[in-house]
Design an enzyme around this catalytic site. Sequence first.
Site, PDB file in Angstrom:
ATOM      1  N   ILE A 148       0.832  -1.203   0.000  1.00  0.00           N
ATOM      2  CA  ILE A 148       0.000   0.000   0.000  1.00  0.00           C
ATOM      3  C   ILE A 148       0.867   1.252   0.000  1.00  0.00           C
ATOM      4  O   ILE A 148       1.972   1.257   0.525  1.00  0.00           O
ATOM      5  CB  ILE A 148      -0.957   0.001   1.222  1.00  0.00           C
ATOM      6  N   CYS A 149       0.354   2.299  -0.620  1.00  0.00           N
ATOM      7  CA  CYS A 149       0.922   3.645  -0.597  1.00  0.00           C
ATOM      8  C   CYS A 149       2.296   3.691  -1.268  1.00  0.00           C
ATOM      9  O   CYS A 149       2.409   3.481  -2.459  1.00  0.00           O
ATOM     10  CB  CYS A 149       0.932   4.161   0.837  1.00  0.00           C
ATOM     11  N   HIS A 150       3.382   3.940  -0.532  1.00  0.00           N
ATOM     12  CA  HIS A 150       4.734   3.974  -1.091  1.00  0.00           C
ATOM     13  C   HIS A 150       5.352   2.577  -1.141  1.00  0.00           C
ATOM     14  O   HIS A 150       6.419   2.391  -1.723  1.00  0.00           O
ATOM     15  CB  HIS A 150       5.639   4.892  -0.263  1.00  0.00           C
ATOM     16  N   TRP A 201       0.634   5.339  -4.133  1.00  0.00           N
ATOM     17  CA  TRP A 201       0.602   6.770  -3.845  1.00  0.00           C
ATOM     18  C   TRP A 201       0.998   7.498  -5.129  1.00  0.00           C
ATOM     19  O   TRP A 201       1.848   7.015  -5.873  1.00  0.00           O
ATOM     20  CB  TRP A 201       1.570   7.073  -2.707  1.00  0.00           C
ATOM     21  N   SER A 206      -2.603  -0.878  -3.215  1.00  0.00           N
ATOM     22  CA  SER A 206      -3.583   0.122  -2.838  1.00  0.00           C
ATOM     23  C   SER A 206      -2.900   1.485  -2.773  1.00  0.00           C
ATOM     24  O   SER A 206      -1.678   1.562  -2.661  1.00  0.00           O
ATOM     25  CB  SER A 206      -4.191  -0.246  -1.479  1.00  0.00           C
TER      26      SER A 206
END
Length: 191
Positions: free
Chosen positions: A112-114, A133, A161
């Site tokens: 998720i994200c980074h 991200w 995500s």
Amino acid sequence: MAGELNGRRIAILAADGVERVELEQPRQALDGAGASTVVVSISSGEIQARNYDLEDAGTFPVDRLVGEVSVDDYEALLLPGGTVNPDKLRMEPAAVRFVRDFVQSGKPVASICHGPWNFVEADVARGRRLTSWPSVRTDLRNAGAEVVDEPVVTDGNITTSRSPDDLPAFCERIVREFAKSPQIAAAGARA
């Protein structure tokens, strides 16, 4: 979700700078579904967590060192984000190898994200449909991924995500995806 992951061992690969909520909420969802989660890192002791990358958010104890574990020890892998965390992991050859071996094994991997920066360094993004991200998306494209802007995306054994805002959908999806992984024999599993 209770019981879907009974007996499954899930590695959570993280380092200092991990975004607290991106480790904590997925871990709670996995544990709540019956999994046994293990924090794997590049150094022993504790890892420093963050809120919004800048604020101190306590620590998480490290259960195992990445150089001492094998893909064969776990049914799935979680890669939380935070800007600093994946940057530290991609500088450690054992962590890069662990991510690459996990993806190549066919076992489920979620990030998720980074966190998807790990896929770039492990050279496993090419040809995959991924999200992340916004600032990571150029790196994913340059590594050969098809990048989309969706809350959660699953392509084969990789689930990605965008951000903490997407955690409810991400947590639900990873429990479902991780439940598809065949359980390993208990004799081969290590803490």
